[in-house]
Design a protein around this motif. Sequence first.
Motif, PDB file in Angstrom:
ATOM      1  N   PHE A   1      24.866  98.065 -61.247  1.00 49.61           N
ATOM      2  CA  PHE A   1      26.100  97.987 -62.020  1.00 49.61           C
ATOM      3  C   PHE A   1      26.282  99.206 -62.922  1.00 49.61           C
ATOM      4  N   SER A   2      25.199  99.659 -63.544  1.00 53.44           N
ATOM      5  CA  SER A   2      25.288 100.822 -64.424  1.00 53.44           C
ATOM      6  C   SER A   2      25.672 102.065 -63.630  1.00 53.44           C
ATOM      7  N   THR A   3      25.078 102.216 -62.465  1.00 54.35           N
ATOM      8  CA  THR A   3      25.401 103.356 -61.607  1.00 54.35           C
ATOM      9  C   THR A   3      26.853 103.298 -61.152  1.00 54.35           C
ATOM     10  N   SER A   4      27.352 102.076 -60.928  1.00 56.27           N
ATOM     11  CA  SER A   4      28.740 101.911 -60.475  1.00 56.27           C
ATOM     12  C   SER A   4      29.746 102.200 -61.578  1.00 56.27           C
ATOM     13  N   GLY A   5      29.287 102.192 -62.830  1.00 52.86           N
ATOM     14  CA  GLY A   5      30.179 102.546 -63.931  1.00 52.86           C
ATOM     15  C   GLY A   5      30.620 101.408 -64.825  1.00 52.86           C
ATOM     16  N   TYR A   6      30.091 100.183 -64.610  1.00 52.52           N
ATOM     17  CA  TYR A   6      30.503  99.070 -65.461  1.00 52.52           C
ATOM     18  C   TYR A   6      30.153  99.364 -66.915  1.00 52.52           C
ATOM     19  N   GLU A   7      31.088  99.035 -67.820  1.00 54.42           N
ATOM     20  CA  GLU A   7      30.980  99.413 -69.223  1.00 54.42           C
ATOM     21  C   GLU A   7      30.060  98.511 -70.041  1.00 54.42           C
ATOM     22  N   ARG A   8      29.699  97.357 -69.489  1.00 56.24           N
ATOM     23  CA  ARG A   8      28.908  96.387 -70.230  1.00 56.24           C
ATOM     24  C   ARG A   8      28.247  95.434 -69.252  1.00 56.24           C
ATOM     25  N   ILE A   9      26.996  95.033 -69.556  1.00 58.56           N
ATOM     26  CA  ILE A   9      26.264  94.094 -68.717  1.00 58.56           C
ATOM     27  C   ILE A   9      26.025  92.812 -69.509  1.00 58.56           C
ATOM     28  N   LYS A  10      26.258  91.673 -68.860  1.00 57.40           N
ATOM     29  CA  LYS A  10      25.980  90.377 -69.471  1.00 57.40           C
ATOM     30  C   LYS A  10      24.846  89.699 -68.712  1.00 57.40           C
TER      31      LYS A  10
END
Length: 368
Positions: free
Chosen positions: A153-162
């Motif tokens: 998800f971080s590599t894909s660019g998502y701004e926040r992880i829950k």
Amino acid sequence: MMYIKKARLSIISMPLKKPFSTHLGVVKNREAIIVELIDQDGVAGFGETVAFSSPWYTEETVKTAFHIQKDFLLPKLMEQPVEHPRDLTNVFSFIRRNEMAKSGVETALWDLYSKRMGKPLSESLGGTRNEVLAGAVVATQSINEALRQIEQFSTSGYERIKIKISPENDIEFLKAIRKVFPDVPLMVDANSAYTLQDIEHLRTLDEFNLIMIEQPLRVTDIVEHAKLQKQLQTPICLDESITSVHDVKSAIQLGSCQVVNIKVGRVGGLQNAKQIHDLCVENEIAVWCGGMIEFGISKAHSIAIASLPGFSIPGDLSSSNHYWEEDIIEPLIEMKNGKIVVPNGPGLGFSLNLKRMKEITLYKEEFV
């Protein structure tokens, strides 16, 4: 005036690409109700009822929502024309609660209304953003799988992880995550896994630099969350406790939270969601748009409401391919560089993929 001449309810079902696991259970297949309203001029609006198959999140289910919509909400709407979708709050006031059933019909009327006006739904709601911030949810009981998903998800660019947590796994998960990802914007969702007896335990979460902890205590509670918030540095976010504008007023007066998760289905529709947004902004309470493992129709409504100026925290908004091999809308929703473009076409800005709908529809019924 909008005269609803025909309505359709379609129960659909689709497997998730990967199981969605919390301490409450595991979701592998998702059912929902797609609501279609057709007016006197043949204009159609679409909504999605986001209740689950079983009552693990709220007391509503797909079956109960279908019953409420078929036997009460649709007959009332079809006999009583309205000028504006906000009028449904009063029209449907004779039914207590059943917010997800109401939202499925109300959101379809908002889409219909915006199409009749020839403007995007976001504009009808007062949205000001051209893009909304996207966040991803990690729901697994495996630390290794959680780390793999966060990397993806971080590599894909998502701004926040829950991250979904419980007292059994929270410290272990967060230590492992922060060791590998010390700076990733991170929040946790407890889905009511704790009690006030866990205050000392919950205080230890302050060391992990979390954006917020979502719904740590009982699903209906507002009072005990106020006591807990006084003991924590980490902001508390209310989710299940907020089902109405009145709930938000009570939470603000008591100091129960610093953040509110606004889910359109949970609060009875877009009008209530907008009022909650406005109230929170007025009282300096942060808001973000929550997700319900939903299909593209509901997600499109969420994108529209998240275009309002107060939505400063990335929501549970993701690409169509996040949960599904093939979604039910055209074009598909795409996340790029942590953002999703707000459609500028009339209404939702998306249309149903009729071929896909036919493949996944379990049952449908038409009302005239």
